[in-house]
Motif scaffolding. Structure first.
Motif, PDB file in Angstrom:
ATOM      1  N   ILE A  57       8.466   5.972  -6.501  1.00  0.00           N
ATOM      2  CA  ILE A  57       7.340   5.170  -5.989  1.00  0.00           C
ATOM      3  C   ILE A  57       6.365   6.081  -5.226  1.00  0.00           C
ATOM      4  O   ILE A  57       5.199   5.761  -5.060  1.00  0.00           O
ATOM      5  CB  ILE A  57       7.849   4.030  -5.065  1.00  0.00           C
ATOM      6  CG1 ILE A  57       8.939   3.216  -5.758  1.00  0.00           C
ATOM      7  CG2 ILE A  57       6.714   3.118  -4.646  1.00  0.00           C
ATOM      8  CD1 ILE A  57       9.609   2.185  -4.857  1.00  0.00           C
ATOM      9  N   SER A  58       6.855   7.234  -4.769  1.00  0.00           N
ATOM     10  CA  SER A  58       5.988   8.152  -4.015  1.00  0.00           C
ATOM     11  C   SER A  58       5.344   9.195  -4.927  1.00  0.00           C
ATOM     12  O   SER A  58       4.956  10.268  -4.452  1.00  0.00           O
ATOM     13  CB  SER A  58       6.808   8.857  -2.928  1.00  0.00           C
ATOM     14  OG  SER A  58       7.461   7.925  -2.118  1.00  0.00           O
TER      15      SER A  58
ATOM     16  N   GLU B 200      16.686  12.108 -13.927  1.00  0.00           N
ATOM     17  CA  GLU B 200      15.498  11.276 -13.675  1.00  0.00           C
ATOM     18  C   GLU B 200      15.070  10.665 -14.998  1.00  0.00           C
ATOM     19  O   GLU B 200      14.804  11.374 -15.962  1.00  0.00           O
ATOM     20  CB  GLU B 200      14.376  12.125 -13.066  1.00  0.00           C
ATOM     21  CG  GLU B 200      13.026  11.430 -12.994  1.00  0.00           C
ATOM     22  CD  GLU B 200      13.048  10.042 -12.331  1.00  0.00           C
ATOM     23  OE1 GLU B 200      13.472   9.953 -11.161  1.00  0.00           O
ATOM     24  OE2 GLU B 200      12.664   9.043 -13.009  1.00  0.00           O
TER      25      GLU B 200
ATOM     26  N   HIS C 144       0.245   6.856   0.163  1.00  0.00           N
ATOM     27  CA  HIS C 144       1.430   7.132   0.980  1.00  0.00           C
ATOM     28  C   HIS C 144       1.105   8.027   2.163  1.00  0.00           C
ATOM     29  O   HIS C 144       0.821   9.200   2.000  1.00  0.00           O
ATOM     30  CB  HIS C 144       2.502   7.819   0.127  1.00  0.00           C
ATOM     31  CG  HIS C 144       3.338   6.851  -0.642  1.00  0.00           C
ATOM     32  ND1 HIS C 144       2.806   5.989  -1.569  1.00  0.00           N
ATOM     33  CD2 HIS C 144       4.671   6.610  -0.599  1.00  0.00           C
ATOM     34  CE1 HIS C 144       3.802   5.254  -2.074  1.00  0.00           C
ATOM     35  NE2 HIS C 144       4.934   5.615  -1.507  1.00  0.00           N
ATOM     36  N   ARG C 145       1.186   7.449   3.347  1.00  0.00           N
ATOM     37  CA  ARG C 145       1.023   8.268   4.553  1.00  0.00           C
ATOM     38  C   ARG C 145       2.329   8.983   4.850  1.00  0.00           C
ATOM     39  O   ARG C 145       3.405   8.400   4.666  1.00  0.00           O
ATOM     40  CB  ARG C 145       0.656   7.373   5.730  1.00  0.00           C
ATOM     41  CG  ARG C 145      -0.790   6.979   5.732  1.00  0.00           C
ATOM     42  CD  ARG C 145      -1.077   6.045   6.856  1.00  0.00           C
ATOM     43  NE  ARG C 145      -0.431   4.761   6.661  1.00  0.00           N
ATOM     44  CZ  ARG C 145      -0.135   3.921   7.639  1.00  0.00           C
ATOM     45  NH1 ARG C 145      -0.395   4.245   8.890  1.00  0.00           N
ATOM     46  NH2 ARG C 145       0.425   2.761   7.378  1.00  0.00           N
TER      47      ARG C 145
ATOM     48  N   ARG D 163      15.600   3.644  -0.995  1.00  0.00           N
ATOM     49  CA  ARG D 163      14.980   2.333  -0.752  1.00  0.00           C
ATOM     50  C   ARG D 163      15.704   1.264  -1.559  1.00  0.00           C
ATOM     51  O   ARG D 163      16.499   0.507  -1.032  1.00  0.00           O
ATOM     52  CB  ARG D 163      13.494   2.424  -1.142  1.00  0.00           C
ATOM     53  CG  ARG D 163      12.667   1.185  -0.920  1.00  0.00           C
ATOM     54  CD  ARG D 163      11.228   1.548  -1.225  1.00  0.00           C
ATOM     55  NE  ARG D 163      10.317   0.454  -1.393  1.00  0.00           N
ATOM     56  CZ  ARG D 163       9.422   0.054  -0.475  1.00  0.00           C
ATOM     57  NH1 ARG D 163       9.400   0.618   0.714  1.00  0.00           N
ATOM     58  NH2 ARG D 163       8.571  -0.912  -0.745  1.00  0.00           N
TER      59      ARG D 163
ATOM     60  N   ASN E 180      12.766   0.664   3.140  1.00  0.00           N
ATOM     61  CA  ASN E 180      12.559   1.975   3.759  1.00  0.00           C
ATOM     62  C   ASN E 180      11.282   2.637   3.290  1.00  0.00           C
ATOM     63  O   ASN E 180      10.933   2.572   2.112  1.00  0.00           O
ATOM     64  CB  ASN E 180      13.715   2.907   3.371  1.00  0.00           C
ATOM     65  CG  ASN E 180      14.992   2.574   4.102  1.00  0.00           C
ATOM     66  OD1 ASN E 180      14.948   2.036   5.203  1.00  0.00           O
ATOM     67  ND2 ASN E 180      16.129   2.882   3.497  1.00  0.00           N
TER      68      ASN E 180
HETATM   69  C1  LIG Z   1       2.895   0.002  -2.132  1.00  0.00           C
HETATM   70  C2  LIG Z   1       3.784   0.947  -1.398  1.00  0.00           C
HETATM   71  C3  LIG Z   1       3.260   1.711  -0.366  1.00  0.00           C
HETATM   72  C4  LIG Z   1       4.071   2.610   0.317  1.00  0.00           C
HETATM   73  N1  LIG Z   1       3.529   3.363   1.313  1.00  0.00           N
HETATM   74  C5  LIG Z   1       4.278   4.286   1.943  1.00  0.00           C
HETATM   75  C6  LIG Z   1       3.698   5.138   2.924  1.00  0.00           C
HETATM   76  O1  LIG Z   1       2.514   5.032   3.227  1.00  0.00           O
HETATM   77  N2  LIG Z   1       4.500   6.068   3.511  1.00  0.00           N
HETATM   78  C7  LIG Z   1       5.818   6.205   3.189  1.00  0.00           C
HETATM   79  O2  LIG Z   1       6.474   7.080   3.744  1.00  0.00           O
HETATM   80  N3  LIG Z   1       6.413   5.396   2.267  1.00  0.00           N
HETATM   81  C8  LIG Z   1       5.670   4.443   1.640  1.00  0.00           C
HETATM   82  N4  LIG Z   1       6.248   3.633   0.689  1.00  0.00           N
HETATM   83  C9  LIG Z   1       7.715   3.715   0.456  1.00  0.00           C
HETATM   84  C10 LIG Z   1       8.140   4.874  -0.476  1.00  0.00           C
HETATM   85  O3  LIG Z   1       7.454   4.772  -1.684  1.00  0.00           O
HETATM   86  C11 LIG Z   1       9.640   4.801  -0.710  1.00  0.00           C
HETATM   87  O4  LIG Z   1      10.317   4.782   0.514  1.00  0.00           O
HETATM   88  C12 LIG Z   1      10.228   5.969  -1.482  1.00  0.00           C
HETATM   89  O5  LIG Z   1       9.544   6.260  -2.662  1.00  0.00           O
HETATM   90  C13 LIG Z   1      11.688   5.642  -1.820  1.00  0.00           C
HETATM   91  O6  LIG Z   1      12.305   6.737  -2.405  1.00  0.00           O
HETATM   92  P1  LIG Z   1      13.631   6.570  -3.300  1.00  0.00           P
HETATM   93  O7  LIG Z   1      13.956   7.906  -3.825  1.00  0.00           O
HETATM   94  O8  LIG Z   1      14.641   5.849  -2.528  1.00  0.00           O
HETATM   95  O9  LIG Z   1      13.226   5.571  -4.459  1.00  0.00           O
HETATM   96  P2  LIG Z   1      12.140   5.642  -5.614  1.00  0.00           P
HETATM   97  O10 LIG Z   1      10.857   6.174  -5.087  1.00  0.00           O
HETATM   98  O11 LIG Z   1      12.141   4.294  -6.207  1.00  0.00           O
HETATM   99  O12 LIG Z   1      12.731   6.675  -6.638  1.00  0.00           O
HETATM  100  C14 LIG Z   1      13.861   6.381  -7.426  1.00  0.00           C
HETATM  101  C15 LIG Z   1      13.844   7.259  -8.657  1.00  0.00           C
HETATM  102  O13 LIG Z   1      15.013   7.002  -9.368  1.00  0.00           O
HETATM  103  C16 LIG Z   1      14.704   6.938 -10.748  1.00  0.00           C
HETATM  104  N5  LIG Z   1      15.723   6.100 -11.400  1.00  0.00           N
HETATM  105  C17 LIG Z   1      15.988   4.803 -11.198  1.00  0.00           C
HETATM  106  N6  LIG Z   1      16.973   4.395 -11.993  1.00  0.00           N
HETATM  107  C18 LIG Z   1      17.365   5.453 -12.718  1.00  0.00           C
HETATM  108  C19 LIG Z   1      18.349   5.650 -13.721  1.00  0.00           C
HETATM  109  N7  LIG Z   1      19.136   4.636 -14.138  1.00  0.00           N
HETATM  110  N8  LIG Z   1      18.474   6.884 -14.243  1.00  0.00           N
HETATM  111  C20 LIG Z   1      17.677   7.904 -13.835  1.00  0.00           C
HETATM  112  N9  LIG Z   1      16.731   7.771 -12.923  1.00  0.00           N
HETATM  113  C21 LIG Z   1      16.573   6.556 -12.354  1.00  0.00           C
HETATM  114  C22 LIG Z   1      13.331   6.296 -10.779  1.00  0.00           C
HETATM  115  O14 LIG Z   1      12.651   6.562 -11.999  1.00  0.00           O
HETATM  116  C23 LIG Z   1      12.679   6.965  -9.581  1.00  0.00           C
HETATM  117  O15 LIG Z   1      12.033   8.145  -9.936  1.00  0.00           O
HETATM  118  C24 LIG Z   1       5.460   2.710  -0.004  1.00  0.00           C
HETATM  119  C25 LIG Z   1       5.979   1.935  -1.027  1.00  0.00           C
HETATM  120  C26 LIG Z   1       5.159   1.046  -1.719  1.00  0.00           C
HETATM  121  C27 LIG Z   1       5.721   0.187  -2.802  1.00  0.00           C
END
Ligand SMILES: Cc1cc2nc3c(=O)[nH]c(=O)nc-3n(C[C@H](O)[C@H](O)[C@H](O)COP(=O)(O)OP(=O)(O)OC[C@H]3O[C@@H](n4cnc5c(N)ncnc54)[C@H](O)[C@@H]3O)c2cc1C
Lengths: 113, 601
Positions: free
Chosen positions: B35-36, B27, B51-52, B422, B429
């Motif tokens: 994002i969460s 990480e 985030h719900r 996502r 997603n």
């Molecule tokens: C404004 C907003 C409101 C939302 N509301 C909701 C809600 O109400 N309910 C809900 O269920 N979802 C909600 N979401 C969606 C939710 O935030 C995402 O679906 C979720 O966080 C995606 O998870 P992820 O692990 O795919 O990506 P991310 O949350 O983007 O996590 C990716 C991780 O990878 C790390 N990373 C990236 N590149 C590298 C690298 N090169 N080396 C090491 N680490 C790296 C990042 O630092 C990050 O920690 C919302 C999103 C937004 C933008």
């Protein structure tokens, strides 16, 4: 570049078959400008060319049967401008509305726009 | 090897760890949750957007409950729209909306709705046309225009109508009014709606979930490698062999592994590959776009500011798009009694004016804007913090589908690489679907299944949309596409023919009706010399006179004349257009010399 490079025959066929639509708002504005403009000019020309002692635009002034307040005078020219625009706008709108309606009934498969 | 300690990366890690596989999670940041996450500032907690925890996927729901157990709160939802100093329930409820608008505005809304029904815009190419044709321009400008433009940074006239059609599927005012009188309590729809009226939320925000998973991983001997930025993905043909990460001290650490799970944005993943993938894959990755997000967190020396979890700001006087009141998400987000913490959300583009502004200036802007809106007195704000979230939204623009198809084909051909999440899939997603893709990838690695993670959330309708359709549109889940006209469409417009019958019919109506009205007015007025001039028309229209029967003769013969006129005009215009089109075709087949010249040097 040749035609085949850019579009397929089918695409050219589509282009060839496209049916134009009229934009009601645009047509209304154009007809309104035409209607208002023509009536204004027609009135103004008669007022400018008026001869002393002779009635001014006796035929055109009959339009006040339809447009209360209209006369062949300078104020009348402006009143005519407004009336002409209203009637022209309505005619333009009606024309394109009916046109689009008929096109849609006759070519239901064609998408809008 | 798992790149990313967000929901997707941690879900995969925990599922694999529980199945006896040793995951290494890299990480790049100093916190987990992506994002969460929940940001802590002097004990106050702020989400990236609130985030719900809300899903119809049982597997995900069970997972959440299993990890956080009774740390989950069931919270009531209240969200409203703030427009012209008035609150509107959201999702929209027609009666309360009309009441809040006031009699005059409601009347104007009604008239503009009527106008849209009687004279709809003939074209429905963009969002503005689509929505105002259904709701009237006035309602559209109050409830759709400003907010949508803030979120997506494009004018509603630039957003394709498809987006509105998808987002606002079955919503129409008639259905909304009907739903007020016919109860659907007990139905599936009602159950889902109830779920939307309340939602699960961890006591200390979504970050608590991911911190807990981080701790569980640590306790089971697989600590998340914090501050490890995966910068090089070493490839050997169509296999990933290792990942080189750079830690906070600048040390480069190479991690080898059998399987690689990536949650990093696809664009960055492809750019990090060494040797680089084929140029078309690189180009496709470079074309992916994102929308970024910025929260100005304010600590306010007052509790009970407003009862909402969040408020949509539809005023164009301010830049803020949405305001979160985190104390209403969970009282545990606030460490001191009598205070509130709120998040002002700005939809931005990395590097733009707001994104690059100094934190102090952004906090000042936040204070000023909430004061302008009359929601918070600037003097009550005691502290503030700025949280920037790059790549919050993957953008679905006109080219993304083609690019993603190219990328998917390539990435799927890399046998031991599993893209999830996502931005990892460039899919809009929520946590649930981000997690589900990670669960599927873990099952694939464990040899338990052969899921296609790219299919998750592709066909399914997000049931929040389905359920709220009857009441209102959310306008925030899918990403709009810019209206782009293909060359075929442009030429279709330019060379479109007039339908002679339609133009004939239209002229028939205008001429016939015009002559009828002109005659009828004179007949009604009466008088000795009435209509002497107009009746001269019988030189051209046999049987015409300024009388009632004459008016009908005028109507019919005027219509016939009008039809012939319109028909001839259309045929003449079409003939000219056809000649022009065939000339153009000939020229394209035998280009003139200057057209073959290469002007690029
Ligand atoms: C404004 C907003 C409101 C939302 N509301 C909701 C809600 O109400 N309910 C809900 O269920 N979802 C909600 N979401 C969606 C939710 O935030 C995402 O679906 C979720 O966080 C995606 O998870 P992820 O692990 O795919 O990506 P991310 O949350 O983007 O996590 C990716 C991780 O990878 C790390 N990373 C990236 N590149 C590298 C690298 N090169 N080396 C090491 N680490 C790296 C990042 O630092 C990050 O920690 C919302 C999103 C937004 C933008």
């Amino acid at each position: 570049m040749s035609a085949d490079d850019s579009f397929t025959n089918k695409e050219w066929q589509v282009i060839g078959r496209a049916i134009a639509r009229l934009r009601a708002s645009v047509m209304a504005v154009v007809f309104a400008m035409l209607g208002g403009g023509v009536l204004f000019l027609a009135t103004a020309v008669l007022v400018v060319n008026a001869t002393e002692g002779m009635p001014v635009g006796p035929t055109l002034s009959l339009l006040n049967n339809y447009f209360p307040g209209y006369s062949v005078t300078w104020p009348g020219a402006f009143i005519g401008l407004v009336y002409g625009a209203i009637v022209g706008g309505a005619a333009g709108y009606l024309l394109s509305y009916v046109y689009n309606l008929v096109v849609e009934t006759r070519h239901p498969h064609m998408k809008k726009g | 090897m798992i790149v990313g300690g967000g929901p997707a990366g941690l879900t995969a890690a925990w599922d694999l760890a529980r199945a006896g596989v040793a995951p290494i999670v890299l990480e790049k940041d100093s916190y987990v949750g992506g994002i969460s996450r929940t940001v802590q500032y002097k004990g106050y907690r702020f989400d990236i957007g609130g985030h719900r925890f809300f899903t119809k996927v049982d597997q995900v729901n069970d997972w959440w409950m299993d990890v956080l157990k009774d740390e989950f709160l069931l919270r009531p939802r209240l969200s409203r729209i703030f427009y012209n100093d008035v609150f509107f329930d959201y999702p929209l409820k027609p009666v309360s909306a009309l009441r809040s608008l006031g009699i005059i505005e409601a009347g104007l809304v009604g008239m503009s709705y009527l106008k849209a029904q009687l004279f709809p815009h003939p074209e429905e190419a963009n969002l503005e046309q689509w929505v105002s044709n259904r709701f009237g321009y006035r309602l559209y400008s109050i409830f759709f225009k400003t907010y949508t433009e803030k979120v997506w940074g494009m004018k509603c006239t630039e957003i394709g109508a498809d987006w509105a059609a998808q987002r606002i599927k079955n919503l129409d005012l008639k259905a909304a009014v009907k739903s007020m009188f016919i109860s659907n309590r007990g139905s599936k729809k009602q159950q889902i709606t109830t779920l939307i009226e309340q939602f699960h939320y961890p006591k200390f925000g979504p970050g608590q979930m991911w911190e807990k998973v981080r701790d569980l991983l640590g306790e089971s001997g697989h600590p998340v490698q914090m501050g490890h930025d995966a910068q090089v993905i070493h490839m050997d043909g169509r296999r990933v062999v290792a990942v080189t990460a750079v830690d906070r001290d600048g040390n480069r650490v190479r991690h080898e592994g059998e399987h690689f799970i990536s949650t990093m944005p696809i664009r960055e993943l492809i750019q990090a590959m060494d040797p680089p993938p084929p140029p078309e894959v690189l180009a496709a990755a470079n074309s992916l776009r994102y929308r970024d997000f910025l929260t100005v967190g304010l600590v306010v020396n007052k509790d009970k500011l407003f009862p909402d979890n969040w408020i949509y700001i539809h005023s164009d006087k301010v830049k803020v798009g949405r305001i979160q009141n985190f104390g209403n998400w969970s009282p545990f987000m606030i460490p001191e009694e009598g205070r509130s913490c709120i998040g002002l959300e700005y939809f931005v583009q990395e590097g733009d004016e707001l994104w690059s502004a100094k934190d102090e200036d952004l906090i000042e802007l936040g204070k000023k804007e909430t004061d302008t809106l009359g929601l918070i007195n600037a003097a009550d704000v005691v502290d503030g913090v700025v949280i920037r979230q790059p790549k919050a939204y993957p953008v679905y623009d006109g080219v993304y589908k083609d690019s993603l198809a190219t990328l998917k084909e390539y990435l799927q051909s890399v046998g031991n690489l599993h893209c999830v999440g996502r931005n990892g899939l460039h899919r809009y997603n929520n946590q649930d679907h981000s997690m589900l893709t990670a669960m599927y990838a873990a099952e694939n690695i464990l040899g338990k299944a052969k899921h296609d993670v790219w299919e998750v959330n592709l066909e399914e309708e997000y049931h929040e949309e389905k359920a709220t359709d009857a009441k209102g549109a959310t306008g925030e889940r899918l990403v709009p596409q810019r209206v782009t006209l293909s060359p075929v469409q442009v030429l279709e417009d330019a060379f479109a023919k007039y339908d002679p019958v339609a133009l004939g019919a239209a002229m028939a109506v205008v001429f016939g009706l015009g002559l009828f009205l002109a005659t009828a007015i004179l007949v009604v007025k009466g008088g000795p010399h009435m209509g002497t001039h107009l009746s001269l028309l019988n030189n051209y229209i046999p049987g015409y006179s300024v009388t009632w029967p004459g008016a009908f003769v005028g109507l019919i013969l005027g219509a016939v004349g009008g039809f012939l006129n319109g028909w001839t005009m259309a045929v003449a215009i079409n003939a000219v257009v056809t000649i022009h089109l065939s000339r153009l075709l000939k020229r394209l087949d035998n280009p003139a010399p200057y057209e073959t010249m290469d002007l690029e040097v």
